[in-house]
Design a protein around this motif. Structure first.
Motif, PDB file in Angstrom:
ATOM      1  N   GLU A  34       0.833  -1.200   0.000  1.00 52.29           N
ATOM      2  CA  GLU A  34       0.000   0.000   0.000  1.00 52.29           C
ATOM      3  C   GLU A  34       0.869   1.252   0.000  1.00 52.29           C
ATOM      4  O   GLU A  34       0.568   2.239  -0.679  1.00 52.29           O
ATOM      5  N   GLN A  35       1.963   1.217   0.756  1.00 50.23           N
ATOM      6  CA  GLN A  35       2.858   2.372   0.811  1.00 50.23           C
ATOM      7  C   GLN A  35       3.489   2.646  -0.555  1.00 50.23           C
ATOM      8  O   GLN A  35       3.583   3.803  -0.986  1.00 50.23           O
ATOM      9  N   ALA A  36       3.897   1.579  -1.233  1.00 42.52           N
ATOM     10  CA  ALA A  36       4.511   1.737  -2.553  1.00 42.52           C
ATOM     11  C   ALA A  36       3.490   2.260  -3.564  1.00 42.52           C
ATOM     12  O   ALA A  36       3.801   3.145  -4.379  1.00 42.52           O
ATOM     13  N   ASP A  37       2.280   1.709  -3.532  1.00 45.79           N
ATOM     14  CA  ASP A  37       1.235   2.145  -4.464  1.00 45.79           C
ATOM     15  C   ASP A  37       0.839   3.603  -4.221  1.00 45.79           C
ATOM     16  O   ASP A  37       0.594   4.354  -5.170  1.00 45.79           O
ATOM     17  N   TYR A  38       0.786   4.001  -2.958  1.00 49.63           N
ATOM     18  CA  TYR A  38       0.414   5.378  -2.627  1.00 49.63           C
ATOM     19  C   TYR A  38       1.488   6.345  -3.103  1.00 49.63           C
ATOM     20  O   TYR A  38       1.188   7.403  -3.681  1.00 49.63           O
ATOM     21  N   TYR A  42       0.593   9.314  -5.682  1.00 48.32           N
ATOM     22  CA  TYR A  42       0.514  10.696  -5.200  1.00 48.32           C
ATOM     23  C   TYR A  42       1.869  11.384  -5.032  1.00 48.32           C
ATOM     24  O   TYR A  42       1.918  12.585  -4.754  1.00 48.32           O
ATOM     25  N   GLY A  43       2.946  10.631  -5.166  1.00 47.07           N
ATOM     26  CA  GLY A  43       4.263  11.231  -5.056  1.00 47.07           C
ATOM     27  C   GLY A  43       4.659  11.603  -3.645  1.00 47.07           C
ATOM     28  O   GLY A  43       5.559  12.429  -3.431  1.00 47.07           O
ATOM     29  N   LYS A  44       3.999  11.016  -2.643  1.00 46.39           N
ATOM     30  CA  LYS A  44       4.382  11.256  -1.255  1.00 46.39           C
ATOM     31  C   LYS A  44       4.072  10.015  -0.429  1.00 46.39           C
ATOM     32  O   LYS A  44       3.323   9.126  -0.866  1.00 46.39           O
ATOM     33  N   ASN A  45       4.618   9.971   0.773  1.00 48.23           N
ATOM     34  CA  ASN A  45       4.493   8.784   1.612  1.00 48.23           C
ATOM     35  C   ASN A  45       3.100   8.657   2.215  1.00 48.23           C
ATOM     36  O   ASN A  45       2.468   9.659   2.565  1.00 48.23           O
ATOM     37  N   LEU A  46       2.661   7.431   2.344  1.00 54.09           N
ATOM     38  CA  LEU A  46       1.392   7.140   3.010  1.00 54.09           C
ATOM     39  C   LEU A  46       1.590   7.244   4.508  1.00 54.09           C
ATOM     40  O   LEU A  46       2.483   6.608   5.079  1.00 54.09           O
ATOM     41  N   ARG A  47       0.767   8.052   5.156  1.00 51.90           N
ATOM     42  CA  ARG A  47       0.840   8.175   6.605  1.00 51.90           C
ATOM     43  C   ARG A  47      -0.549   8.518   7.145  1.00 51.90           C
ATOM     44  O   ARG A  47      -1.438   8.927   6.393  1.00 51.90           O
ATOM     45  N   GLN A  57      -7.518  12.585   0.573  1.00 54.69           N
ATOM     46  CA  GLN A  57      -6.673  11.877  -0.383  1.00 54.69           C
ATOM     47  C   GLN A  57      -6.494  10.422   0.010  1.00 54.69           C
ATOM     48  O   GLN A  57      -6.582   9.514  -0.837  1.00 54.69           O
ATOM     49  N   VAL A  58      -6.250  10.184   1.295  1.00 51.17           N
ATOM     50  CA  VAL A  58      -6.096   8.809   1.787  1.00 51.17           C
ATOM     51  C   VAL A  58      -7.406   8.040   1.625  1.00 51.17           C
ATOM     52  O   VAL A  58      -7.408   6.861   1.241  1.00 51.17           O
ATOM     53  N   ALA A  59      -8.530   8.698   1.909  1.00 52.44           N
ATOM     54  CA  ALA A  59      -9.838   8.052   1.754  1.00 52.44           C
ATOM     55  C   ALA A  59     -10.074   7.647   0.312  1.00 52.44           C
ATOM     56  O   ALA A  59     -10.582   6.555   0.026  1.00 52.44           O
ATOM     57  N   GLU A  60      -9.705   8.516  -0.603  1.00 53.58           N
ATOM     58  CA  GLU A  60      -9.851   8.215  -2.029  1.00 53.58           C
ATOM     59  C   GLU A  60      -8.972   7.023  -2.430  1.00 53.58           C
ATOM     60  O   GLU A  60      -9.402   6.132  -3.174  1.00 53.58           O
TER      61      GLU A  60
END
Length: 306
Positions: A34-38, A42-47, A57-60
């Motif tokens: 999921e972190q890699a896909d995000y 989006y060009g930024k880290n999932l947090r 954005q995370v919800a989407e």
């Protein structure tokens, strides 16, 4: 906690607590895939989102109807309080206040308009939110989250605890809690409303009632209440090792209370809340401008405040 304090007089002791918080699927946020896909999308880290912009954005990103998984859940059932609470959270996390310097209710403010505008847009956005949110009260939303149908939920802490102790939970050991997101230039906020043990003025057994309250709120029994599914109110319970072994984020209650706010202590609050509820529902269900809805609601509140 001061909800039980009226003009310096304590009228009761809390027995079931737990402010609103961000409840989320920790396992998905920590997934390397999921972190890699995000990052790729989006060009930024999932947090865990700290702002409302990040939240949307995370919800989407996590909204996957084909898997019966949705980015977020809201409780918008028109029962007179869920939408009011959500409105307050949006207001407070934008630095707003329900009352002005004179103590009067004032919702015709920039933070109020911005918060309501955000809320009306996100709860209707099926690319980010569970499609049954308009039918969910807080309990139904909590059950849907426990069933694994959403990645994030803003709800009472007790629903997070339920995910760890309910035999039907599909997300046991997979979730965590944090403070709510806020506007980028503001700090987080929460709402705290809780039940009280009190003694009625006309009680004929005040001494017995007081002894009972002292008994059930002592350290041992507050812990027992917590282990049986309630939300204890003593700091000793929040930090108890046995409780935190079962519910590993129980200690977070201390942090959540630090940013928690309370509703105004007004005799006509129920009437005021009804006006706010109608305003929020109109925002969700009509195309009237947010500014007009807020202004109309303020006029009704002014009449109640006379």
């Amino acid at each position: 906690m001061s909800l039980q304090n009226f003009d310096g007089k304590v009228v009761g002791l809390p027995f079931h607590d737990g402010p609103e918080c961000l409840i989320y699927r920790r396992d998905l946020f920590e997934s390397h895939k999921e972190q890699a896909d995000y990052l790729a999308k989006y060009g930024k880290n999932l947090r865990v989102p700290q702002t409302w912009e990040d939240y949307t954005q995370v919800a989407e990103f996590f909204n996957r109807p084909a898997e019966n998984l949705y980015g977020s859940i809201f409780a918008c059932y028109p029962d007179g309080h869920n939408t009011v609470f959500d409105y307050c959270l949006q207001l407070w996390t934008r630095g707003g206040s329900l009352v002005d310097k004179k103590g009067s209710i004032d919702i015709n403010t920039k933070a109020s308009i911005e918060g309501l505008n955000f809320y009306r847009n996100i709860v209707k956005d099926k690319t980010k939110v569970h499609p049954s949110s308009d039918k969910f009260d807080s309990v139904a939303a909590g059950l849907a989250f426990m069933n694994g149908e959403a990645v994030m939920m803003i709800n009472w802490f007790g629903f997070a605890a339920m995910c760890e102790v309910d035999a039907n939970s599909k997300v046991k050991g997979k979730i965590y809690v944090d403070v709510l997101p806020s506007a980028a230039d503001q700090i987080s906020a929460s709402l705290n409303v809780y039940w009280l043990y009190t003694i009625g003025k006309g009680s004929q057994h005040k001494d017995v009632a007081y002894d009972f309250i002292r008994f059930v709120t002592n350290q041992e029994n507050d812990k027992l209440l917590t282990l049986e599914g309630g939300i204890g109110c003593r700091i000793s319970s929040w930090n108890d090792a046995e409780i935190n072994k079962t519910i590993p984020y129980y200690h977070k209650l201390d942090v959540l209370h630090t940013v928690a706010k309370m509703l105004p202590q007004k005799k006509n609050w129920a009437q005021i809340a009804a006006v706010i509820d109608e305003m929020v529902l109109a925002a969700i269900n009509t195309n009237e401008t947010t500014e007009n809805l807020v202004q109309a609601a303020q006029q009704q509140i002014n009449e109640l405040e006379k």
